[in-house]
Motif scaffolding. Sequence first.
Motif, short mmCIF file in Angstrom:
data_model
loop_
_atom_site.label_atom_id
_atom_site.label_comp_id
_atom_site.label_asym_id
_atom_site.label_seq_id
_atom_site.Cartn_x
_atom_site.Cartn_y
_atom_site.Cartn_z
N ASN A 197 16.37 22.48 -10.06
CA ASN A 197 15.71 22.68 -8.77
C ASN A 197 16.25 21.70 -7.73
O ASN A 197 15.56 20.80 -7.24
CB ASN A 197 14.18 22.54 -8.90
N VAL A 198 17.51 21.91 -7.38
CA VAL A 198 18.23 20.99 -6.50
C VAL A 198 18.92 21.77 -5.40
O VAL A 198 19.50 22.84 -5.64
CB VAL A 198 19.27 20.17 -7.29
N SER A 199 18.88 21.24 -4.18
CA SER A 199 19.73 21.74 -3.09
C SER A 199 20.70 20.64 -2.70
O SER A 199 20.33 19.47 -2.55
CB SER A 199 18.88 22.16 -1.89
N ILE A 200 21.98 21.03 -2.56
CA ILE A 200 23.05 20.10 -2.21
C ILE A 200 23.77 20.67 -1.00
O ILE A 200 24.41 21.73 -1.08
CB ILE A 200 24.03 19.91 -3.38
N VAL A 201 23.67 19.99 0.12
CA VAL A 201 24.15 20.53 1.39
C VAL A 201 25.19 19.57 1.99
O VAL A 201 24.93 18.37 2.12
CB VAL A 201 22.98 20.72 2.38
N ARG A 202 26.36 20.10 2.33
CA ARG A 202 27.41 19.33 2.98
C ARG A 202 27.73 18.05 2.21
O ARG A 202 27.78 16.95 2.76
CB ARG A 202 27.02 18.98 4.43
N ALA A 203 27.99 18.21 0.94
CA ALA A 203 28.26 17.05 0.09
C ALA A 203 29.72 17.01 -0.32
O ALA A 203 30.40 18.03 -0.39
CB ALA A 203 27.37 17.07 -1.15
N GLY A 204 30.18 15.82 -0.64
CA GLY A 204 31.55 15.61 -1.09
C GLY A 204 32.39 14.93 -0.03
O GLY A 204 32.06 14.93 1.15
N GLY A 205 33.47 14.34 -0.47
CA GLY A 205 34.38 13.65 0.44
C GLY A 205 35.62 13.25 -0.31
O GLY A 205 35.89 13.77 -1.40
N HIS A 206 36.39 12.33 0.25
CA HIS A 206 37.55 11.82 -0.48
C HIS A 206 37.45 10.30 -0.58
O HIS A 206 36.96 9.61 0.30
CB HIS A 206 38.87 12.25 0.18
N PHE A 207 37.90 9.80 -1.73
CA PHE A 207 37.75 8.38 -2.05
C PHE A 207 38.78 8.03 -3.11
O PHE A 207 39.45 8.91 -3.65
CB PHE A 207 36.32 8.14 -2.56
N TRP A 208 38.92 6.71 -3.43
CA TRP A 208 39.92 6.27 -4.41
C TRP A 208 41.29 6.87 -4.11
O TRP A 208 41.93 7.50 -4.94
CB TRP A 208 39.48 6.64 -5.83
N ILE A 235 24.32 25.02 -3.89
CA ILE A 235 25.32 24.16 -3.26
C ILE A 235 25.81 24.89 -2.01
O ILE A 235 26.37 25.98 -2.09
CB ILE A 235 26.49 23.87 -4.21
N VAL A 236 25.58 24.28 -0.86
CA VAL A 236 25.84 24.93 0.43
C VAL A 236 26.84 24.09 1.22
O VAL A 236 26.66 22.89 1.42
CB VAL A 236 24.54 25.10 1.23
N ASP A 237 27.91 24.73 1.67
CA ASP A 237 28.91 24.10 2.55
C ASP A 237 29.44 22.77 2.03
O ASP A 237 29.43 21.75 2.74
CB ASP A 237 28.32 23.91 3.95
N PRO A 238 29.92 22.74 0.79
CA PRO A 238 30.51 21.49 0.30
C PRO A 238 31.79 21.17 1.07
O PRO A 238 32.52 22.06 1.50
CB PRO A 238 30.81 21.80 -1.17
N THR A 239 32.05 19.90 1.22
CA THR A 239 33.21 19.48 2.03
C THR A 239 34.52 19.95 1.42
O THR A 239 35.42 20.41 2.14
CB THR A 239 33.21 17.95 2.16
N TYR A 240 34.66 19.86 0.09
CA TYR A 240 35.91 20.24 -0.56
C TYR A 240 35.73 21.30 -1.66
O TYR A 240 36.49 22.26 -1.71
CB TYR A 240 36.61 19.01 -1.14
N SER A 241 34.75 21.15 -2.53
CA SER A 241 34.53 22.14 -3.59
C SER A 241 33.08 22.07 -4.04
O SER A 241 32.38 21.09 -3.80
CB SER A 241 35.47 21.90 -4.78
N GLY A 242 32.66 23.15 -4.73
CA GLY A 242 31.27 23.21 -5.17
C GLY A 242 31.02 22.37 -6.40
O GLY A 242 30.22 21.42 -6.38
N ILE A 243 31.69 22.70 -7.52
CA ILE A 243 31.56 21.96 -8.77
C ILE A 243 32.95 21.66 -9.28
O ILE A 243 33.79 22.57 -9.38
CB ILE A 243 30.77 22.75 -9.83
#
Length: 330
Positions: A197-208, A235-243
């Motif tokens: 029961n999770v919503s993930i919106v506009r998540a992700g980025g680049h690092f390392w 998962i809605v509008d991820p920055t780079y990929s969903g999973i």
Amino acid sequence: WHTRFNAPDSQDNTDVGFRAEASAKGSSFANFAYFGNYTSRIDGPGKVFDFSNVSDIVIDNIWNEHMVCLYWGANTDNITIKNSRIRNMFADGVNMTNGSTDNLVTNNEARATGDDSFALFSAIDAGGADMKNNVYENLTSILTWRAAGIAVYGGYDNTFRNIHIADTLVYSGITVSSLDFGYPMNGFGTEPTTIENVSIVRAGGHFWGSQTFPGIWLFSASKVFQGIRINNVDIVDPTYSGIMFQTNYVGGQPQFPIKDTVLSDISISGARKSGDAFDAKSGFGLWANEMPEAGQGPAVGEVTFNGLKFGDNAQDIKNTAPGFKININP
């Protein structure tokens, strides 16, 4: 806030906060605000609640700003952290570790933490053993500026549910990882780790360097990766990929595969091409990472999806990793 604790204005990075002895069992901390003066991350000090080997304590209705962590618990049991708000931190909001069991983290919000907003880390370097029977529920994580909204590193019979994560800046919305960070650590047990029961919106980025991160990152690494159950996630509008699925390598060989991992009723939409320097690592609903990241990839193992839905992704599935299998059931 009628009760406010303030670190001195005349200096920076003052280690203020609470520690507790085992005799504090049954105590409660409630209804106050805590304002630190941290301007940079220093690992070790800077925790409002720095507890070890204590149990049966309630932390309720705390407002906290400008510290390193709100709570760090090593071998702490039957702790309740509830109704609290965490703002502008330099590391984790809440992190349970070293055999912490039977804890409840509920109805809390974290904004702008500098490490995982809410984490479990099954290290055993400071006492304790298995991380189990912990419940993290009714949580919000927004604007995490380093690391993830929710992170779980090892353990079993732990549950994360009813969670909203939005606008992580450089990392995944949720990290599920068996990386030990160089500490003695137990991997995941055969009894499940449940995220639901999770919503993930506009998540992700680049690092390392050039690594990109997804809405959910499943990373099999230096300890066993198994027993993962992820249910009812949008998962809605991820920055780079969903999973993204990824495996750590040592000496050119994978450490542990992803196994016994089942995801049910997952929706991934809006994974678009990024159009930046990392465009080749973007736009995937599901991605078994085949890229030669330093010390990592390609992904190894197997996952099963039940009730997977895609919408408006540049590419729903990318899996060219020869040692990784994605099973999709209706």
